[in-house]
Design an enzyme around this catalytic site. Structure first.
Site, short mmCIF file in Angstrom:
data_model
loop_
_atom_site.label_atom_id
_atom_site.label_comp_id
_atom_site.label_asym_id
_atom_site.label_seq_id
_atom_site.Cartn_x
_atom_site.Cartn_y
_atom_site.Cartn_z
N SER A 160 -37.10 -0.86 -17.16
CA SER A 160 -37.09 -1.88 -16.13
C SER A 160 -37.47 -3.20 -16.78
O SER A 160 -37.96 -3.23 -17.90
CB SER A 160 -38.06 -1.52 -15.01
OG SER A 160 -39.33 -1.30 -15.56
N TYR A 183 -23.37 -4.75 -16.80
CA TYR A 183 -24.18 -5.78 -17.46
C TYR A 183 -24.49 -5.47 -18.91
O TYR A 183 -25.12 -6.27 -19.60
CB TYR A 183 -25.46 -6.06 -16.67
CG TYR A 183 -26.37 -4.86 -16.46
CD1 TYR A 183 -27.16 -4.37 -17.48
CD2 TYR A 183 -26.43 -4.24 -15.21
CE1 TYR A 183 -27.99 -3.27 -17.29
CE2 TYR A 183 -27.25 -3.15 -15.00
CZ TYR A 183 -28.03 -2.67 -16.04
OH TYR A 183 -28.83 -1.59 -15.84
N CYS A 229 -26.51 -2.78 34.96
CA CYS A 229 -25.96 -2.25 36.21
C CYS A 229 -26.85 -1.19 36.86
O CYS A 229 -26.57 -0.75 37.97
CB CYS A 229 -24.56 -1.67 35.97
SG CYS A 229 -24.59 -0.15 35.03
N CYS A 246 -29.42 1.53 32.61
CA CYS A 246 -28.79 0.33 32.05
C CYS A 246 -29.44 -0.91 32.66
O CYS A 246 -29.51 -1.03 33.88
CB CYS A 246 -27.30 0.36 32.36
SG CYS A 246 -26.46 -1.17 31.94
N GLU A 257 -27.77 -14.19 -15.75
CA GLU A 257 -26.83 -13.44 -14.91
C GLU A 257 -27.46 -13.24 -13.55
O GLU A 257 -28.67 -13.28 -13.40
CB GLU A 257 -26.57 -12.03 -15.47
CG GLU A 257 -26.30 -11.94 -16.92
CD GLU A 257 -26.62 -10.54 -17.47
OE1 GLU A 257 -26.38 -9.54 -16.78
OE2 GLU A 257 -27.14 -10.47 -18.59
N LYS A 280 -28.93 -11.23 -10.48
CA LYS A 280 -29.60 -9.95 -10.30
C LYS A 280 -29.04 -9.35 -9.01
O LYS A 280 -29.39 -9.77 -7.91
CB LYS A 280 -31.11 -10.17 -10.19
CG LYS A 280 -31.90 -8.89 -10.21
CD LYS A 280 -33.39 -9.21 -10.37
CE LYS A 280 -34.20 -7.94 -10.42
NZ LYS A 280 -33.91 -7.00 -9.33
N GLU A 318 3.96 1.66 -1.21
CA GLU A 318 4.53 1.96 -2.53
C GLU A 318 3.48 2.55 -3.46
O GLU A 318 3.75 3.45 -4.24
CB GLU A 318 5.10 0.67 -3.15
CG GLU A 318 6.38 0.20 -2.49
CD GLU A 318 6.75 -1.21 -2.92
OE1 GLU A 318 7.71 -1.36 -3.67
OE2 GLU A 318 6.04 -2.15 -2.50
N LYS A 333 -37.19 -13.62 -9.72
CA LYS A 333 -36.90 -13.25 -8.33
C LYS A 333 -36.96 -14.47 -7.43
O LYS A 333 -37.92 -15.24 -7.50
CB LYS A 333 -37.93 -12.23 -7.85
CG LYS A 333 -37.89 -10.93 -8.62
CD LYS A 333 -37.11 -9.89 -7.86
CE LYS A 333 -37.70 -8.53 -8.10
NZ LYS A 333 -37.40 -7.58 -7.06
N ASP A 341 -28.42 -6.91 -6.01
CA ASP A 341 -29.30 -6.03 -5.27
C ASP A 341 -28.60 -4.70 -5.01
O ASP A 341 -28.07 -4.44 -3.93
CB ASP A 341 -29.70 -6.70 -3.95
CG ASP A 341 -30.95 -6.09 -3.37
OD1 ASP A 341 -31.59 -5.26 -4.05
OD2 ASP A 341 -31.29 -6.43 -2.22
N ARG A 348 -29.96 5.60 -12.47
CA ARG A 348 -31.08 5.26 -13.33
C ARG A 348 -32.25 6.24 -13.13
O ARG A 348 -32.91 6.63 -14.09
CB ARG A 348 -31.56 3.84 -13.02
CG ARG A 348 -32.77 3.44 -13.81
CD ARG A 348 -33.18 2.00 -13.52
NE ARG A 348 -34.32 1.67 -14.33
CZ ARG A 348 -35.57 1.98 -14.02
NH1 ARG A 348 -35.83 2.63 -12.91
NH2 ARG A 348 -36.56 1.65 -14.82
N CYS A 350 -25.01 3.38 28.48
CA CYS A 350 -24.83 3.29 29.93
C CYS A 350 -23.65 4.18 30.31
O CYS A 350 -22.61 4.16 29.67
CB CYS A 350 -24.54 1.84 30.31
SG CYS A 350 -23.92 1.66 31.99
N CYS A 392 -19.39 -0.72 34.13
CA CYS A 392 -20.54 -1.59 33.88
C CYS A 392 -20.06 -2.99 33.47
O CYS A 392 -19.27 -3.13 32.54
CB CYS A 392 -21.40 -0.99 32.78
SG CYS A 392 -22.76 -2.05 32.28
N ASP A 442 0.84 -1.20 0.00
CA ASP A 442 0.00 0.00 0.00
C ASP A 442 0.88 1.25 0.00
O ASP A 442 0.57 2.24 -0.63
CB ASP A 442 -0.88 0.04 1.26
CG ASP A 442 -1.92 -1.07 1.25
OD1 ASP A 442 -1.94 -1.84 0.27
OD2 ASP A 442 -2.68 -1.15 2.22
ZN LIG Z 1 -24.40 -0.54 32.72
#
Ligand SMILES: [Zn+2]
Length: 665
Positions: A81, A223, A408, A405, A112, A114, A35, A311, A116, A135, A423, A428, A33
């Site tokens: 679509s 795609y 405690c 909390c 292919e 799909k 270099e 789907k 998400d 889009r 808390c 705790c 990284d």
């Molecule tokens: Zn606590």
């Protein structure tokens, strides 16, 4: 003179893009990284002296400044679509329609994944990326050129071709691992987290500050590619070859199918692999391969007739919310968890789901006893989507988010503008337990035998009051604990002992300084090389490190100004924990190794078994002696025997010595 500079600039650009591709797409970096950063710095300096030589495809242009607003962008060819199909019957009907339209001509389909994510369109002129847009509604999107440039897998200049115009379409997404990292960071900063990778990707791509966008590490699978409003090739399949040749990150999971049965085979195969992918998919896209047939089939007003999206069945279920429990984390954050009547969802029984935070409970208007809809996406724990109000019968009760909390009893406070209530008690026990588990986790000191239940016991019995106490545990103390086998006690003591030499980077990560995750731990260790030097550094000295911003610098500085923390460091030192960067810790953790299991077999020419094992472990991997389905890699030397055969039969990746050497170099 200036032509000499020009050629140096061009040489640097080509080299930087080549290393970029090796790093981000092939995961086979050839240089460190450092270099890489030096090359980029040199290019920046040259361009600063000769601004007339800056071009839009220069790697220095990947991250730009802030924009005031997003401009609308009208697509030259609308992004239509696709029709969706939710059952194989509908898919079958689609292939039958296509066959009818083809009138006996040979018909092939491309299947292919799909992805998400969100669709974007990239316009290249003479091979150079000029414009990128989301889009939007298909006709008009938002111009996001500067943000798209931060995506390392989007070439700023096409690698082999330079047509006058080319429009590449693809799906921008966020990998699951980056999503988890971003949410963890947001949570640490007390900010609102994202519900899923898609929301995070779409919010990110439309941000105004490209610096933040760059830090989010979006990715893109292309795609399609078109020229003007024409397809470039006679078949859809050829698009992928062109995209690959030109430096795009083409998804390897696709298939050329001759008919419905082939498509079903691909759909089923990908569904079983779905959770193993580092990105989310929600189905498979099927397209007619022949461009001529695509044109002939045409489109309805809504969607093309030559493509369909299959789907996968939704991974949703409804069940009853029995209770909301509050977990207290390492930073004291109170996190609500939905306890559910167990329900079968996508092949596993689900009894708990995430509710994120106080505001999310309010937003959902959720009551104890409600019937709720939950969804599982990938390996992420299920989410509560909403309440089925029609199922209420009046017995449901409201939920008050606690202001103390639950562990405690100390006040739990939510600062204005933050999403998280915490808390306030520094001692705790819930925080302490979580901190110890974090210290022992894989990316920190890697003490495998120190599980949740054991930590709980050690803290409850007051045998451990902070992480340094782990190093004074004695075998007889542990052996005296209930349900503790002698052998596991011995193992644990050995692992605690071994953790002393994990090195400075892991220690910095493990002691849990706010904002200091894996990356900053690595940077701090590399720059200061000893914990004493970090402790002595001023805010300015810390802030002077290019990758470190003021918030991190201040957080590190103030951590080392707390007397309790100084004492902790002293006790860790006294216990023999390595607090200097030594030779063995120069190998940094490596994403390709972290959490991966390796099996060594056969005779390696250049490494002994122990040397190879150490190389793997230093990078965060594990070495196991037998091959199973859980094995990630088998490193096979000469005369490898049954382990190699087994790896091949289980489909485990096999590395030869040269490949292994490359991975550890
Ligand atoms: Zn606590």
């Amino acid at each position: 003179m200036s032509s000499k500079i020009q050629s140096e600039i061009e040489g640097l650009r080509a080299e930087i893009e080549r290393h970029n591709e090796l790093y981000y797409q092939k995961a086979e970096p050839e240089i460190s990284d450092y270099e890489f950063d030096m090359m980029l710095e040199r290019l920046r300096a040259l361009e600063a002296e000769h601004p007339e030589l800056i071009t839009p495809d220069s790697p220095t242009q990947r991250v730009g400044g802030k924009a005031d607003s997003l401009r609308p962008f009208k697509h030259t060819v609308p992004l239509m679509s696709l029709d969706n199909s939710y059952s194989l019957d509908e898919l079958k009907a689609f292939t039958e329609r296509c066959e009818k339209l083809a009138e006996g001509r040979r018909l092939e389909y491309v299947a292919e994944l799909k992805i998400d994510g969100l669709s974007v369109s990239l316009h290249y002129e003479n091979g150079i990326l000029m414009t990128a847009a989301t889009r939007g509604d298909g006709q008009t999107g938002d111009e996001v050129t500067q943000n798209a440039k931060t995506i390392r897998t989007v070439p700023l200049r096409l690698k082999t071709d330079a047509p006058q115009h080319a429009e590449v379409r693809g799906e921008v997404f966020l990998s699951r691992s980056q999503f988890a990292r971003i949410n963890a960071e947001l949570e640490m900063q007390g900010e609102k987290t994202f519900a899923n990778p898609r929301n995070c990707a779409s919010g990110t791509l439309r941000m105004l500050d490209s610096q933040i966008v760059a830090s989010r590490r979006l990715d893109m699978f292309p795609y399609d590619v078109i020229r003007g409003n024409q397809k470039m090739f006679a078949t859809h399949w050829e698009n992928f070859e062109w995209l690959d040749r030109n430096g795009f990150n083409v998804n390897p999971n696709r298939a050329l199918c001759s008919g419905f049965d082939d498509l079903v085979a691909f759909i089923n195969e990908m569904e079983t692999h779905r959770d193993a992918l580092d990105y989310e998919i929600d189905g498979v896209v099927v397209k007619v391969n022949s461009t001529a047939l695509q044109e002939e089939f045409g489109a309805t007003t809504k969607a093309p007739r030559w493509a369909i999206a299959y789907k996968y069945p939704a991974r949703k279920a409804t069940t009853k919310l029995l209770a909301i429990t509050i977990q207290v984390g390492r930073t004291g954050a109170l996190t609500p968890v939905a306890n559910l009547e167990p329900v079968l969802l996508a092949g596993s029984t689900v009894a708990r789901a995430s509710l994120h935070n106080e505001d999310e409970i309010k937003r959902l208007g959720i009551r104890i006893g409600d019937t709720v809809e939950i969804e599982k996406s990938g390996e992420i724990i299920p989410q509560v989507l909403g309440v089925v109000e029609a199922k209420r019968d009046g017995t449901e009760t409201g939920f008050e988010f606690p202001t103390v909390c639950p562990v405690c009893g100390s006040p739990a406070v939510r600062p204005e503008g933050e999403a998280v209530r915490r808390c306030t008690n520094p001692d705790c026990p819930a925080k302490l337990k979580a901190r110890i588990q974090y210290f022992a986790s894989r990316k920190a000191m890697d003490i495998e035998g120190l599980g949740e239940v054991l930590v709980e016991t050690l803290v409850d019995k007051e045998m451990v009051r902070d992480v340094a106490d782990l190093y004074s545990l004695k075998l007889e103390d542990i052996a005296a604990l209930e349900r503790m086998a002698e052998k596991s006690g011995t193992n644990l003591i050995e692992q605690i002992e071994a953790s002393k030499s994990r090195g400075l980077q892991r220690l910095l990560y493990g002691i849990d300084i706010r904002h200091v995750g894996e990356r900053y731990a690595k940077i701090l260790a590399g720059n200061f090389r000893s914990i004493d030097r970090i402790a002595a550094a001023s805010v300015e000295e810390l802030d002077d490190i290019p990758e470190i911003g003021l918030a991190v610098a201040e957080s590190v500085y103030s951590w080392f100004r707390d007397a309790k923390n100084i004492e902790l460091v002293e006790r860790l030192k006294a216990a023999g924990v390595h607090v200097e960067m030594d030779a063995s810790s120069t190998a940094a953790l490596d994403e390709r190794f972290i959490g991966k299991t390796f099996v060594l077999t056969g005779k390696l020419e250049n490494y002994t078994r122990d040397e190879a094992a150490k190389l793997i472990e230093d990078r965060g991997g594990r070495v196991s002696s037998s091959v199973s389905k859980k094995t990630d890699y088998v490193v096979a030397g000469s005369d490898a025997g049954s382990k190699l055969t087994k790896a091949e039969s289980l489909g485990v990746a096999v590395l030869n010595e040269a490949e292994f050497a490359k991975m550890v170099s």
